[in-house]
Write a protein that holds these residues in place. Structure first.
Motif, PDB file in Angstrom:
ATOM      1  N   ALA A   1      32.424 -17.257 -22.237  1.00 14.98           N
ATOM      2  CA  ALA A   1      32.952 -17.077 -23.591  1.00 14.98           C
ATOM      3  C   ALA A   1      34.411 -16.653 -23.598  1.00 14.98           C
ATOM      4  N   GLY A   2      34.905 -16.181 -22.470  1.00 18.74           N
ATOM      5  CA  GLY A   2      36.313 -15.826 -22.375  1.00 18.74           C
ATOM      6  C   GLY A   2      36.622 -14.410 -22.821  1.00 18.74           C
TER       7      GLY A   2
ATOM      8  N   ASP B   1      34.337 -11.219 -22.819  1.00 13.79           N
ATOM      9  CA  ASP B   1      34.732 -10.584 -21.552  1.00 13.79           C
ATOM     10  C   ASP B   1      33.620 -10.736 -20.529  1.00 13.79           C
ATOM     11  N   ASP B   2      33.004 -11.892 -20.540  1.00 15.35           N
ATOM     12  CA  ASP B   2      31.916 -12.185 -19.624  1.00 15.35           C
ATOM     13  C   ASP B   2      32.449 -13.044 -18.481  1.00 15.35           C
ATOM     14  N   LEU B   3      31.557 -13.480 -17.605  1.00 14.14           N
ATOM     15  CA  LEU B   3      31.993 -14.300 -16.479  1.00 14.14           C
ATOM     16  C   LEU B   3      30.827 -15.097 -15.937  1.00 14.14           C
ATOM     17  N   ASP B   4      31.040 -16.372 -15.796  1.00 14.41           N
ATOM     18  CA  ASP B   4      30.122 -17.258 -15.090  1.00 14.41           C
ATOM     19  C   ASP B   4      30.970 -18.198 -14.257  1.00 14.41           C
ATOM     20  N   SER B   5      30.978 -17.991 -12.947  1.00 10.04           N
ATOM     21  CA  SER B   5      31.842 -18.806 -12.101  1.00 10.04           C
ATOM     22  C   SER B   5      31.142 -19.139 -10.793  1.00 10.04           C
ATOM     23  N   GLN B   6      31.549 -20.268 -10.223  1.00  6.06           N
ATOM     24  CA  GLN B   6      31.057 -20.720  -8.926  1.00  6.06           C
ATOM     25  C   GLN B   6      32.263 -21.263  -8.152  1.00  6.06           C
TER      26      GLN B   6
END
Length: 780
Positions: free
Chosen positions: A304-305, A271-276
């Motif tokens: 990780a989703g 339940d993480d987030l890495d976005s650009q």
């Protein structure tokens, strides 16, 4: 995935009393925050309590048609400011538009830390969103989509800057530099086209500005939150063109801990987030008031989703426990995950040309969207690496619309147009797990594992075209008739592949196809009884295309889902626009509602012969004091299956006997939803403004399958959120903060039911826990 998963209101008072229980039209009570400058020739200015609002267009781009003065509510120096929408593909006052529309400001959503699709459920009545298996499912007025594979379609049509978005697997990317989000509730088949049986949602990007403007913001918070967003906009200096460049970067460590994080391939958190994301726009002003706008957007996510909190069925010994002595974690925020990743990449090019020709306006829109999502989940939730589910979808989406709009002030107002869509997608599902030999050989030892692997997927090529018309005939100064109609044809051609080594199945590129045509329409009457009272009645139809249950080798046709819906509504204002009340009631009958049905080990997509949804909505906005706005919206639904039978999932390779489910509540719907909000703006020190905001959102019990079992449901729950900001008047800079889910409730957003071969386990997805963010923004 071949059936291993199932998704699961004197005269005024009299008039108001007559319509206080009538159809609910969404209003800016769901909105707050000033909309960013639209840079249209005549931009709409909105107060901080009521943002701008063109509403989503059917698979067509909004036209630049001018507002008909007779359609505008009077402008007030105080009170609730009016909102302009384009729900009928013309700019009209929201309070003079005879249908249910809600509008949310992108700026206010950002200030509250609510920048994803699922956050709409706390602001709009009778709206729910579920996120399971890294896929978002939209539900409006009881209707959405339980089917997660690419051969099915949503029941709520999603649009980005006027273009229909086909790929459901990549729709929950973060909002950024958004001017507004518009939600149309109820069937929208005539103007919004295919797959709008429940409603339609449009996300509208902020436009380039005619003067220099820029903003940058940064936010930090718990769970490792680090975010930044900003834009710069100005005249380009050549060719009478303006530009806008915007960006967003988000990082979140993750709400869920992995108890075996650090092992090879195992993430530390989920339940993480890495976005650009980045967006580049140009807006060119052409001779004779024409415009040409180009938007290019890129979004990338690599994390990780979603966490799947696997829960065994009570009374059933879990397969991994039988085989390896391993059981899932019973902590909502702690899981065992041997693997986990979610990778999303999308890029979009959108071009919109609008040109007045005499008293007619021509609008042309073209859009291309490429998207890819690949994810891998641990599907047994134990420390043993014994169950993996992966999916890889890649799609190309082409969309075009051309329409002509006649003059807005004509007695007979008209609009005609056509759309074309081509959607090509490739999908591969890879599932690997073990189950006890005793499941297939009664009497055999339960500790002997049987390895099971599935490769399933294929390709689908969808092509659709449509012609549509919208008419409005003014009968008197009070009454008008309206009508909309569309002819639509869709074809789907699929090549399906299924490889099951255990059973010797090896099918590659098996052809399948679906063809359907439909003529949805809408007829209605509206009456502007006074300056501040509009009443209306509509009868509308809509449809969802027939489906292909990709990779299930299902030869039984999945018929077109159809809806017939009647709605009555009233939009009212009182006390010099200090109080606004919009209400609606509706009755919808669904024929051949598309649901998933477990038959043995295979999930088939089937048609429930009949379902019925009755409901009511009310949206209320009040400004009792200077600077204070109070909001409330209430939704009531009675969504029932009328004719349908299904068999429940049980342990082992087969399902139980069919059960008559007539009278059961439709999945993913709350009978009662209540959203309350308040914002108070004042000057604690001369020259500085402090804003305090609070929200409460309540939903009654939501069942996640059609059997309406308590075990597979979210009990009634309410969530509190709060936000605040302070800065000098004029918003040159601002410090802000928010805290969501203050009481730290565990709220389920979706449940997948696994096949009996995996022990009929439940894989539960949860909304974020209590979380906060603090930040600052600077405008130039």
């Amino acid at each position: 995935m071949t059936g291993l998963l199932k998704t699961g209101v004197s005269s005024t008072a009299v008039i108001f009393s007559l319509f206080a229980f009538v159809p609910a039209v969404a209003q800016g009570g769901a909105t707050q925050g000033a909309a960013q400058e639209s840079a249209r020739p005549d931009p709409v200015s909105l107060s901080a309590s009521s943002p701008t609002a063109p509403a989503p267009e059917s698979q067509t781009a909004p036209g630049p048609a001018a507002v008909n003065p007779q359609d505008q509510a009077p402008t007030q120096a105080d009170g609730i400011q009016d909102i302009v929408v384009t729900a009928t593909r013309r700019e009209t006052s929201l309070q003079r538009t005879p249908q249910a529309v809600s509008v949310l400001s992108g700026e206010s959503q950002f200030a509250k830390g609510q920048t994803r699709l699922e956050d709409l459920r706390t602001s709009v009545p009778n709206v729910n969103l579920s996120t399971t298996n890294n896929t978002t499912q939209l539900y409006v007025r009881g209707i959405g989509n339980q089917f997660l594979t690419v051969g099915g379609d949503p029941g709520v049509a999603l649009y980005q800057d006027g273009a229909y978005v086909s790929d459901q697997s990549t729709t929950n990317s973060n909002f950024f530099d958004v001017q507004r989000i518009e939600v149309l509730r109820g069937p929208q088949g005539a103007l919004y086209g295919r797959n709008a049986t429940g409603g339609a949602i449009q996300i509208i990007s902020a436009r380039p500005t005619s003067t220099f403007a820029a903003n940058v913001s940064a936010t930090i918070g718990d769970y490792g939150r680090r975010e930044s967003e900003g834009f710069v906009s100005a005249p380009l200096g050549i060719a009478n063109t303006e530009f806008r460049v915007s960006y967003q970067v988000k990082h979140l460590k993750g709400y869920t801990d992995n108890l075996i994080g650090g092992q090879p391939g195992a993430p530390n958190h989920l339940d993480d987030l890495d976005s650009q994301a980045v967006r580049v726009q140009t807006l060119t002003h052409l001779p004779s008031d024409g415009t040409f706008r180009v938007i290019g957007t890129y979004y990338h996510e690599n994390d990780a989703g979603s966490a799947l909190s696997v829960k065994p069925t009570p009374g059933v010994q879990y397969p991994a426990e039988l085989l390896f002595g391993a059981v899932p974690s019973d902590d909502v925020r702690k899981v065992f995950a041997n693997v986990g990743y979610n990778r999303v990449r999308t890029y979009t090019v959108n071009a919109d040309y609008e040109q007045p020709i005499g008293d007619v306006t021509l609008s042309v829109l073209g859009n291309y969207r490429h998207s890819r999502q690949a994810f891998l989940n641990d599907c047994d939730g134990t420390s043993v690496d014994d169950c993996r589910y992966g999916r890889d979808n890649e799609s190309n989406d082409y969309y075009g619309d051309v329409h002509l709009a006649g003059p807005s002030d004509a007695k007979l107002r008209w609009l005609v147009g056509g759309t074309y869509l081509r959607y090509k997608v490739n999908s591969l599902n890879d599932i690997r797990f073990s189950f006890p030999l005793s499941y297939v050989a009664p009497g055999a030892p339960s500790f002997i594992p049987v390895s099971f692997a599935t490769l399933a997927g294929g390709s689908i090529d969808t092509e659709s075209y449509a012609f549509y018309a919208d008419l409005r005939l003014k009968l008197t100064d009070i009454w008008a008739l309206q009508g909309q109609v569309r002819y639509s044809h869709t074809s789907k051609d699929a090549l399906e592949s299924v490889i099951l080594p255990l059973f010797g199945v090896n099918v590659v590129n098996a052809p399948n196809r679906v063809r359907n045509s439909f003529v949805p329409f809408k007829v209605g009457v509206e009456g502007q009884l006074s300056r501040d009272i509009l009443v209306y009645g509509n009868y509308a139809t809509a449809y969802k295309d027939g489906a292909i249950n990709l990779a299930a080798l299902q030869t039984t046709p999945v018929r077109t889902e159809q809806v017939q819906s009647a709605e009555l509504g009233a939009k009212t204002s009182f006390f010099n626009r200090q109080l606004q009340v919009n209400v609606a009631v509706f009755h919808s009958i669904y024929k051949d509602l598309q649901l998933s049905q477990l038959i043995g080990t295979v999930v088939a997509l089937v048609n429930a012969p009949k379902a019925e949804v009755n409901g009511a909505e009310a949206e209320i906005v009040a400004t009792p004091l200077d600077g204070l706005q109070l909001r409330a919206n209430i939704g009531y639904l009675d969504p029932k299956l009328r004719r349908f039978s299904n068999s429940p999932t049980i342990p082992g390779p087969v399902s139980g006997p069919l059960q008559n489910l007539a009278g059961n509540q439709l999945p993913y719907d709350a009978k009662l939803s209540l959203n309350l909000g308040a914002d108070y703006k004042f000057e604690p020190v001369s020259g500085y403004t402090l804003r305090l905001g609070g929200e409460y959102s309540y939903h009654s019990r939501i069942y996640f399958n059609e059997f309406n079992t308590r075990l597979i449901s979210q009990k009634p729950v309410g969530v509190f959120n709060a936000s605040a900001s302070v800065g000098p008047n004029g918003d040159r800079w601002k410090v802000f903060g928010y805290i969501n889910n203050i009481t730290d409730k565990d709220v389920q957003t979706g449940v997948n039911i696994f096949s009996g071969l995996i022990g009929a386990a439940r894989a539960v997805s949860y909304a974020p826990p209590r979380s906060f963010g603090v930040g600052a923004s600077v405008s130039f």
